[in-house]
Design a protein around this motif. Structure first.
Motif, PDB file in Angstrom:
ATOM      1  N   MET A   1     -24.203 -46.090  23.941  1.00  0.00           N
ATOM      2  CA  MET A   1     -23.239 -45.098  24.416  1.00  0.00           C
ATOM      3  C   MET A   1     -22.685 -45.551  25.753  1.00  0.00           C
ATOM      4  N   SER A   2     -21.410 -45.288  25.978  1.00  0.00           N
ATOM      5  CA  SER A   2     -20.823 -45.574  27.288  1.00  0.00           C
ATOM      6  C   SER A   2     -19.796 -44.500  27.617  1.00  0.00           C
ATOM      7  N   TYR A   3     -19.600 -44.312  28.902  1.00  0.00           N
ATOM      8  CA  TYR A   3     -18.674 -43.305  29.413  1.00  0.00           C
ATOM      9  C   TYR A   3     -17.829 -43.933  30.495  1.00  0.00           C
TER      10      TYR A   3
ATOM     11  N   SER B   1      -2.988 -39.027  40.688  1.00  0.00           N
ATOM     12  CA  SER B   1      -2.927 -39.515  42.066  1.00  0.00           C
ATOM     13  C   SER B   1      -3.888 -40.673  42.293  1.00  0.00           C
ATOM     14  N   GLY B   2      -4.682 -41.014  41.257  1.00  0.00           N
ATOM     15  CA  GLY B   2      -5.666 -42.078  41.381  1.00  0.00           C
ATOM     16  C   GLY B   2      -7.027 -41.585  41.811  1.00  0.00           C
ATOM     17  N   ALA B   3      -7.159 -40.261  41.995  1.00  0.00           N
ATOM     18  CA  ALA B   3      -8.442 -39.687  42.410  1.00  0.00           C
ATOM     19  C   ALA B   3      -9.356 -39.508  41.197  1.00  0.00           C
ATOM     20  N   GLU B   4     -10.639 -39.658  41.449  1.00  0.00           N
ATOM     21  CA  GLU B   4     -11.642 -39.494  40.411  1.00  0.00           C
ATOM     22  C   GLU B   4     -11.749 -38.029  40.006  1.00  0.00           C
ATOM     23  N   ARG B   5     -11.747 -37.775  38.696  1.00  0.00           N
ATOM     24  CA  ARG B   5     -11.959 -36.415  38.188  1.00  0.00           C
ATOM     25  C   ARG B   5     -13.451 -36.113  38.285  1.00  0.00           C
ATOM     26  N   ARG B   6     -13.785 -34.953  38.761  1.00  0.00           N
ATOM     27  CA  ARG B   6     -15.191 -34.594  38.924  1.00  0.00           C
ATOM     28  C   ARG B   6     -15.653 -33.569  37.886  1.00  0.00           C
ATOM     29  N   ASP B   7     -14.750 -33.139  37.003  1.00  0.00           N
ATOM     30  CA  ASP B   7     -15.115 -32.108  36.038  1.00  0.00           C
ATOM     31  C   ASP B   7     -15.447 -32.662  34.655  1.00  0.00           C
ATOM     32  N   PHE B   8     -15.018 -33.870  34.344  1.00  0.00           N
ATOM     33  CA  PHE B   8     -15.344 -34.445  33.049  1.00  0.00           C
ATOM     34  C   PHE B   8     -15.333 -35.969  33.128  1.00  0.00           C
ATOM     35  N   VAL B   9     -15.975 -36.591  32.137  1.00  0.00           N
ATOM     36  CA  VAL B   9     -15.906 -38.035  31.922  1.00  0.00           C
ATOM     37  C   VAL B   9     -15.364 -38.261  30.519  1.00  0.00           C
ATOM     38  N   ARG B  10     -14.947 -39.471  30.247  1.00  0.00           N
ATOM     39  CA  ARG B  10     -14.472 -39.812  28.907  1.00  0.00           C
ATOM     40  C   ARG B  10     -15.565 -40.566  28.177  1.00  0.00           C
ATOM     41  N   ARG B  11     -15.901 -40.098  26.953  1.00  0.00           N
ATOM     42  CA  ARG B  11     -16.842 -40.836  26.111  1.00  0.00           C
ATOM     43  C   ARG B  11     -16.033 -41.961  25.473  1.00  0.00           C
TER      44      ARG B  11
ATOM     45  N   THR C   1     -18.169 -46.214  33.902  1.00  0.00           N
ATOM     46  CA  THR C   1     -17.252 -47.190  34.488  1.00  0.00           C
ATOM     47  C   THR C   1     -15.928 -46.501  34.821  1.00  0.00           C
ATOM     48  N   PRO C   2     -15.294 -46.907  35.904  1.00  0.00           N
ATOM     49  CA  PRO C   2     -14.005 -46.294  36.238  1.00  0.00           C
ATOM     50  C   PRO C   2     -12.917 -46.746  35.268  1.00  0.00           C
ATOM     51  N   LEU C   3     -12.077 -45.817  34.885  1.00  0.00           N
ATOM     52  CA  LEU C   3     -10.887 -46.157  34.110  1.00  0.00           C
ATOM     53  C   LEU C   3      -9.809 -46.581  35.082  1.00  0.00           C
ATOM     54  N   PRO C   4      -8.926 -47.441  34.662  1.00  0.00           N
ATOM     55  CA  PRO C   4      -7.818 -47.768  35.557  1.00  0.00           C
ATOM     56  C   PRO C   4      -6.932 -46.546  35.742  1.00  0.00           C
ATOM     57  N   ALA C   5      -6.298 -46.470  36.885  1.00  0.00           N
ATOM     58  CA  ALA C   5      -5.348 -45.379  37.118  1.00  0.00           C
ATOM     59  C   ALA C   5      -4.243 -45.474  36.073  1.00  0.00           C
TER      60      ALA C   5
END
Length: 177
Positions: free
Chosen positions: A4-6, A13-23, A53-57
């Motif tokens: 599994m990875s997320y 705006s390029g800011a990290e979302r803190r409410d969800f991640v993408r599976r 891992t961070p997604l690209p903006a």
């Protein structure tokens, strides 16, 4: 079975979302703190020493597409939130709009037609021909103002030359409701 990875989601705006991640396996948005099966699996995955891992903006085109989708949803919420017409709080959801249209047609076919109408607060009032037409026009004006505002903001979204200009378009405070 693959591991599994997320990925960390990034807003326009390029800011990290803190409410969800993408599976990563299916692109599903997983609420980080929600007490759901997916949320628990994600937190267990983190506890095992894993990190997303961070997604690209997103590109400007992707960000515009996301902003237009969010705007359409915001317009729908405003459209169906109700409106005050002739001092009465009217429901404006799609079903009510359809029923109101049918009542207007009946009233146009028979000018003596009157209908008991249930207001948004649950009370009933009787609409005669003239009142029914006026109420329908008021509800229609509300709905149209929501679409008109959406159209204006779509033009602004499309005109945005960069991410900062796009992020500056406030779709929440700009809607009628």
């Amino acid at each position: 079975m693959s591991a599994m990875s997320y990925s960390i989601a990034i807003d326009i705006s390029g800011a990290e979302r803190r409410d969800f991640v993408r599976r990563d396996a299916d692109g599903a948005r997983i609420p980080i703190d929600a007490d759901t099966a997916d949320g628990r699996v994600y937190r267990e995955w983190l506890a095992m020493g894993n990190a997303p891992t961070p997604l690209p903006a997103p590109t400007l085109a992707e960000a515009k597409r996301e902003k237009r989708a969010a705007l359409a949803e915001r317009r729908w919420r405003a459209e169906t939130a109700g409106a005050t017409v002739l001092g009465m709080r009217m429901s404006t959801d799609e079903r009510t709009q359809g029923k109101l249209t049918a009542a207007v047609v009946a009233s146009v076919l028979d000018n003596s037609y009157a209908v008991n109408w249930k207001l948004a607060d649950g009370t009933f009032v009787t609409f005669d021909h003239a009142t029914l037409i006026a109420v329908a026009q008021g509800v229609r004006a509300h709905v149209q103002s929501c679409f008109d505002r959406e159209a204006q903001l779509v033009v602004a979204i499309e005109a945005a030359q960069d991410m900062a200009a796009l992020a500056a378009i406030d779709i929440d405070s700009a809607c009628p409701v």
